[in-house]
Design a protein around this motif. Structure first.
Motif, PDB file in Angstrom:
ATOM      1  N   ALA A 276       4.390   7.568  -9.562  1.00 39.53           N
ATOM      2  CA  ALA A 276       4.061   6.594  -8.528  1.00 39.53           C
ATOM      3  C   ALA A 276       5.075   6.707  -7.399  1.00 39.53           C
ATOM      4  O   ALA A 276       6.276   6.847  -7.652  1.00 39.53           O
ATOM      5  CB  ALA A 276       4.069   5.181  -9.104  1.00 39.53           C
ATOM      6  N   VAL A 277       4.585   6.642  -6.170  1.00 42.96           N
ATOM      7  CA  VAL A 277       5.446   6.673  -4.992  1.00 42.96           C
ATOM      8  C   VAL A 277       5.128   5.438  -4.161  1.00 42.96           C
ATOM      9  O   VAL A 277       3.959   5.147  -3.890  1.00 42.96           O
ATOM     10  CB  VAL A 277       5.226   7.944  -4.144  1.00 42.96           C
ATOM     11  CG1 VAL A 277       6.183   7.962  -2.954  1.00 42.96           C
ATOM     12  CG2 VAL A 277       5.392   9.195  -4.995  1.00 42.96           C
ATOM     13  N   VAL A 278       6.161   4.709  -3.785  1.00 42.77           N
ATOM     14  CA  VAL A 278       5.976   3.513  -2.963  1.00 42.77           C
ATOM     15  C   VAL A 278       6.918   3.596  -1.761  1.00 42.77           C
ATOM     16  O   VAL A 278       8.004   4.168  -1.844  1.00 42.77           O
ATOM     17  CB  VAL A 278       6.244   2.215  -3.759  1.00 42.77           C
ATOM     18  CG1 VAL A 278       5.135   1.954  -4.750  1.00 42.77           C
ATOM     19  CG2 VAL A 278       7.594   2.266  -4.461  1.00 42.77           C
ATOM     20  N   SER A 279       6.477   2.999  -0.666  1.00 47.10           N
ATOM     21  CA  SER A 279       7.270   3.032   0.562  1.00 47.10           C
ATOM     22  C   SER A 279       6.843   1.847   1.418  1.00 47.10           C
ATOM     23  O   SER A 279       5.679   1.759   1.812  1.00 47.10           O
ATOM     24  CB  SER A 279       7.037   4.354   1.308  1.00 47.10           C
ATOM     25  OG  SER A 279       7.904   4.503   2.406  1.00 47.10           O
ATOM     26  N   VAL A 280       7.766   0.927   1.656  1.00 43.55           N
ATOM     27  CA  VAL A 280       7.435  -0.312   2.352  1.00 43.55           C
ATOM     28  C   VAL A 280       8.003  -0.296   3.769  1.00 43.55           C
ATOM     29  O   VAL A 280       9.224  -0.304   3.952  1.00 43.55           O
ATOM     30  CB  VAL A 280       7.964  -1.535   1.580  1.00 43.55           C
ATOM     31  CG1 VAL A 280       7.593  -2.825   2.314  1.00 43.55           C
ATOM     32  CG2 VAL A 280       7.408  -1.555   0.160  1.00 43.55           C
ATOM     33  N   GLU A 281       7.104  -0.248   4.745  1.00 44.07           N
ATOM     34  CA  GLU A 281       7.469  -0.322   6.156  1.00 44.07           C
ATOM     35  C   GLU A 281       8.606   0.630   6.518  1.00 44.07           C
ATOM     36  O   GLU A 281       9.552   0.268   7.212  1.00 44.07           O
ATOM     37  CB  GLU A 281       7.780  -1.767   6.549  1.00 44.07           C
ATOM     38  CG  GLU A 281       6.545  -2.656   6.435  1.00 44.07           C
ATOM     39  CD  GLU A 281       6.779  -4.101   6.813  1.00 44.07           C
ATOM     40  OE1 GLU A 281       7.707  -4.382   7.599  1.00 44.07           O
ATOM     41  OE2 GLU A 281       6.035  -4.972   6.327  1.00 44.07           O
ATOM     42  N   MET A 282       8.449   1.855   6.016  1.00 40.81           N
ATOM     43  CA  MET A 282       9.415   2.906   6.338  1.00 40.81           C
ATOM     44  C   MET A 282       8.827   3.905   7.329  1.00 40.81           C
ATOM     45  O   MET A 282       9.551   4.489   8.138  1.00 40.81           O
ATOM     46  CB  MET A 282       9.835   3.619   5.051  1.00 40.81           C
ATOM     47  CG  MET A 282      10.967   4.631   5.226  1.00 40.81           C
ATOM     48  SD  MET A 282      10.309   6.258   5.650  1.00 40.81           S
ATOM     49  CE  MET A 282      11.810   7.203   5.804  1.00 40.81           C
TER      50      MET A 282
END
Length: 430
Positions: A276-282
């Motif tokens: 899983a890959v997550v990225s918040v407002e990057m």
């Protein structure tokens, strides 16, 4: 946890700001355009002239007071919307009433809703000849990316603690009910946002998670609490230090690794390493020229059957095309090198450069407007604390303007924020 920071003077962030540009033909043109635009809007603008006259413009509604009209028009003529913001920083104009009442955001929301028509369309064709281009030193290359991030995120951990909720989440919350967004448990609303992203990415016990853009570690903690192992990367020295402390305090130091790392370095590492890959407002900090590299990186690290979930601020495609190389108030003073993609740009980028496809899209722009309202209220309430950290009154006005400027964009639906979920198609990684 109590954050500490040494007081630090910020005056060098705006050299020459106190020197208003000389009024000339550009100022006269700007004044005519300003008067014409305001006359069509449901706002109130009170001009206070040096000879004591007071002139009222607009059709009524949220109001501002312009104490130095000549300076406002000179700055508008020289630097358009950047100049408009700078005139607020210097006090050439201010909102009517107490800043904490939200009048600035309400005024800016009316402008944001009509942004495409404030300048007559025939003159918009001259935009490229007038607007300031983003400096090459702001490009999100490896040579400049860490400086861009440090300009904002390494200001002071104490500054962010002063107005964020206890989770230190610096991205849109997801409220249970927008009607009660100003009184809901803020931390719970932030956790709701994080948990939905983790659910979309399929994070459970044993999941190998990569987070691009650490923030102050709250998402990593939530993922570790599910039994996942997490690697999270950041370019902010301040964030890395505090995230490690917060993760250790939560009892997950053995499950979470916080690295100071450019996302592009992941392309040199083994492929398909994370479920899983997550990225918040990057993605907003990446820069349009590097969107292909960003999404190739997500594709490269994703294991078979895995999912990517990101939270991204977006704007309409036509406005993105018109403004993507423009130097704005936000890129000059807040986020150097920043750029907002459109959903279409994202879809075209992943189709051309990756084997990913969008499988879920949730727009929550109204929730960001509510989030920013709470941040602004908390920031203004903490202005003494902010001053004790070494930030001056110009900085306070700058951040109040920034928070309300952004709130207006979401409230007017000029910009949006989305939780986007990606899966890999049957095509091989390119």
């Amino acid at each position: 946890m109590t954050l500490t920071a040494e007081p630090q003077p910020r005056a060098n962030l705006w050299p020459g700001l106190d020197q208003a540009p000389t009024a000339g033909i550009a100022a006269r043109i700007a004044e005519r355009l300003f008067r014409s635009a305001i006359a069509r809007l449901d706002v109130t603008v009170r001009l206070e002239h040096p000879d004591g006259r007071t002139e009222t413009l607009g059709r009524g509604g949220p109001g501002i007071v312009v104490e130095r009209p000549a300076e406002l028009f000179a700055r508008l003529g020289k630097d358009q919307l950047i100049g408009f913001g700078e005139a607020y920083l210097t006090g050439a104009w201010s909102e009517e009433g107490d800043p904490s009442d939200g009048g600035l955001g309400a005024f800016l929301t009316v402008l944001a809703a009509e942004i495409s028509t404030l300048v007559p369309r025939p003159l918009q064709r001259l935009r490229a000849m007038v607007v300031t281009k983003m400096p090459r030193t702001h490009r999100g290359s490896r040579a400049h990316a860490q400086d861009n991030i440090a300009h904002h995120y390494d200001l002071s951990n104490g500054l962010f603690e002063a107005f964020l909720d206890p989770t230190l989440s610096y991205s849109s919350a997801l409220f249970e009910d927008l009607a009660t967004a100003q009184t809901e448990d803020f931390a719970a609303a932030q956790h709701r946002k994080i948990d939905r992203l983790l659910d979309q990415a399929g994070v459970t016990s044993g999941t190998r998670v990569l987070e691009i853009g650490t923030g102050w570690g709250e998402l990593a903690v939530r993922a570790a609490a599910r039994g996942a192992t997490v690697r999270t990367i950041t370019l902010s020295v301040e964030q890395q230090q505090l995230a490690r402390e917060r993760i250790a305090a939560a009892g997950y130091a053995d499950r979470v690794q916080v690295d100071l790392c450019d996302y592009r370095a992941l392309l040199d590492e083994p492929a398909q390493a994370y479920d899983a890959v997550v990225s918040v407002e990057m993605i907003e900090a990446v820069g349009a020229a590097y969107w292909p590299t960003y999404f190739r990186t997500l594709d490269h690290v994703l294991a078979p059957g895995g999912r990517v979930a990101i939270q991204a601020i977006t704007m309409p495609h036509d406005r993105m095309l018109a403004t993507r190389s423009t130097h704005t108030f936000i890129t000059r003073y807040i986020f150097p090198g920043g750029a907002l993609p459109s959903v279409r740009a994202i879809e075209e980028t992943i189709a051309q450069h990756t084997s990913l496809q969008v499988v879920d899209d949730l727009a929550i722009g109204a929730h960001y407007a509510a989030t920013l309202r709470r941040w602004d209220q908390a920031f203004l309430a903490a202005r003494d604390r902010v001053a004790a950290l070494g930030f001056d009154e110009t900085f306070v006005r700058m951040w109040h303007f920034y928070l309300d400027y952004c709130r207006a964009g979401f409230a007017a639906d000029y910009i949006n924020v989305r939780q986007l979920t990606f899966e890999r198609t049957d095509r091989e990684t390119r």
